[in-house]
Design a protein around this motif. Sequence first.
Motif, PDB file in Angstrom:
ATOM      1  N   GLU A 218     -44.105  27.278   2.662  1.00 17.97           N
ATOM      2  CA  GLU A 218     -43.768  26.419   3.628  1.00 17.97           C
ATOM      3  C   GLU A 218     -45.152  26.534   4.594  1.00 17.97           C
ATOM      4  O   GLU A 218     -45.288  25.550   5.573  1.00 17.97           O
ATOM      5  CB  GLU A 218     -42.538  26.848   4.512  1.00 17.97           C
ATOM      6  N   ARG A 219     -45.897  27.433   4.203  1.00 15.56           N
ATOM      7  CA  ARG A 219     -47.226  27.415   5.455  1.00 15.56           C
ATOM      8  C   ARG A 219     -48.044  26.242   5.150  1.00 15.56           C
ATOM      9  O   ARG A 219     -48.776  25.787   6.053  1.00 15.56           O
ATOM     10  CB  ARG A 219     -47.992  28.792   4.977  1.00 15.56           C
ATOM     11  N   HIS A 220     -47.849  25.317   3.921  1.00 10.96           N
ATOM     12  CA  HIS A 220     -48.740  24.352   3.717  1.00 10.96           C
ATOM     13  C   HIS A 220     -47.782  23.053   4.155  1.00 10.96           C
ATOM     14  O   HIS A 220     -48.631  21.933   3.939  1.00 10.96           O
ATOM     15  CB  HIS A 220     -48.779  24.231   2.117  1.00 10.96           C
ATOM     16  N   VAL A 221     -47.055  22.941   4.710  1.00  8.10           N
ATOM     17  CA  VAL A 221     -46.263  21.777   5.252  1.00  8.10           C
ATOM     18  C   VAL A 221     -47.182  21.057   6.236  1.00  8.10           C
ATOM     19  O   VAL A 221     -47.096  19.709   5.956  1.00  8.10           O
ATOM     20  CB  VAL A 221     -44.898  22.242   6.005  1.00  8.10           C
ATOM     21  N   PRO A 222     -48.031  21.549   7.051  1.00  7.90           N
ATOM     22  CA  PRO A 222     -49.034  20.642   7.969  1.00  7.90           C
ATOM     23  C   PRO A 222     -49.913  19.662   6.953  1.00  7.90           C
ATOM     24  O   PRO A 222     -50.342  18.469   7.543  1.00  7.90           O
ATOM     25  CB  PRO A 222     -49.731  21.695   8.546  1.00  7.90           C
TER      26      PRO A 222
ATOM     27  N   PRO B  30     -39.852  12.701   1.220  1.00  7.62           N
ATOM     28  CA  PRO B  30     -39.678  12.912  -0.162  1.00  7.62           C
ATOM     29  C   PRO B  30     -40.422  14.173  -0.475  1.00  7.62           C
ATOM     30  O   PRO B  30     -40.022  15.248  -1.252  1.00  7.62           O
ATOM     31  CB  PRO B  30     -40.156  11.825  -0.806  1.00  7.62           C
ATOM     32  N   LEU B  31     -41.774  14.311   0.191  1.00  7.01           N
ATOM     33  CA  LEU B  31     -42.497  15.566  -0.163  1.00  7.01           C
ATOM     34  C   LEU B  31     -41.891  16.802   0.371  1.00  7.01           C
ATOM     35  O   LEU B  31     -41.811  17.881  -0.259  1.00  7.01           O
ATOM     36  CB  LEU B  31     -43.940  15.439   0.277  1.00  7.01           C
ATOM     37  N   LEU B  32     -41.349  16.724   1.657  1.00  7.03           N
ATOM     38  CA  LEU B  32     -40.604  17.851   2.395  1.00  7.03           C
ATOM     39  C   LEU B  32     -39.336  18.296   1.546  1.00  7.03           C
ATOM     40  O   LEU B  32     -38.964  19.314   1.542  1.00  7.03           O
ATOM     41  CB  LEU B  32     -40.369  17.338   3.592  1.00  7.03           C
ATOM     42  N   THR B  33     -38.712  17.288   0.916  1.00  5.32           N
ATOM     43  CA  THR B  33     -37.422  17.699   0.403  1.00  5.32           C
ATOM     44  C   THR B  33     -37.895  18.366  -1.178  1.00  5.32           C
ATOM     45  O   THR B  33     -37.145  19.317  -1.601  1.00  5.32           O
ATOM     46  CB  THR B  33     -36.435  16.391   0.266  1.00  5.32           C
TER      47      THR B  33
END
Length: 256
Positions: A137-141, A164-167
């Motif tokens: 999750e650290r790479h979400v930004p 779609p990327l986040l899911t």
Amino acid sequence: MPIPDFLAFLPALILGAALGFFGGMFGIGGGIIAIPLFVIGYGMEQPLAQGTALVMMVPNLMVGWWRYSQRHPVPFRRALAIGVIAMLTTWGTAHFANALDPATLKILFSLFLLAMALKRIVPGRSRNASPAPRVDERHVPLVGLLGGGSMGLLGIGGGLVATPLLTSLFGLRQTVAQAFALALVTPSSLIALLVYAGAHRVNWTMGLPMAASGLFTVSAGVAFAHRLPEKTMHRAFSGLLLLSAMWMLVSPLVMD
């Protein structure tokens, strides 16, 4: 306002209300419907259509972000990071878009919609509402790079790319992913509007009535989204993408 003047704005008011509802429902600004309509139905050049749609999208996204954040608050630091990255990327790609030939930009827009539709409909892989995360999750930004680039170049797609990327990569539920995507798209849409307006690629007469009426229906769309099952949300979102892509690609042949 005299009745003839009001009637002149009525189509834009009705369209804005409908797009506000669907924008709130799917966590997008409604541009995926508005831009093809402006190009095909109103004969606008692609950059003008994208800039005009942004007038409606900015307030709709702000309301949608606020409503989704109430139900699914995202960590402030990550929301800030993804927003800043998206805004910087949007600024550069929006200038590039306004320098492109309108016909080239229209082709890019159509291919983007088709690719997004096929990507979501054809694979049919994971059927779980919340797949196991494959990326920390650290790479979400970093999703802000792709989302912001799409928003600046095409006037849409920040949410279409980010959600779609986040899911799929980060294992977020659809509604949580949409809340995160709105943290990306909302500030980048404002930057995109400023760039398109600076290039005189905005029809304010069409955009402002749409923006005003859309504000009254965004909250209803958000509330309706939270009543739908996860599978239904995915199918409805995918269907909307496919219909828009088919419309953009087929209508020029039919209308010519």
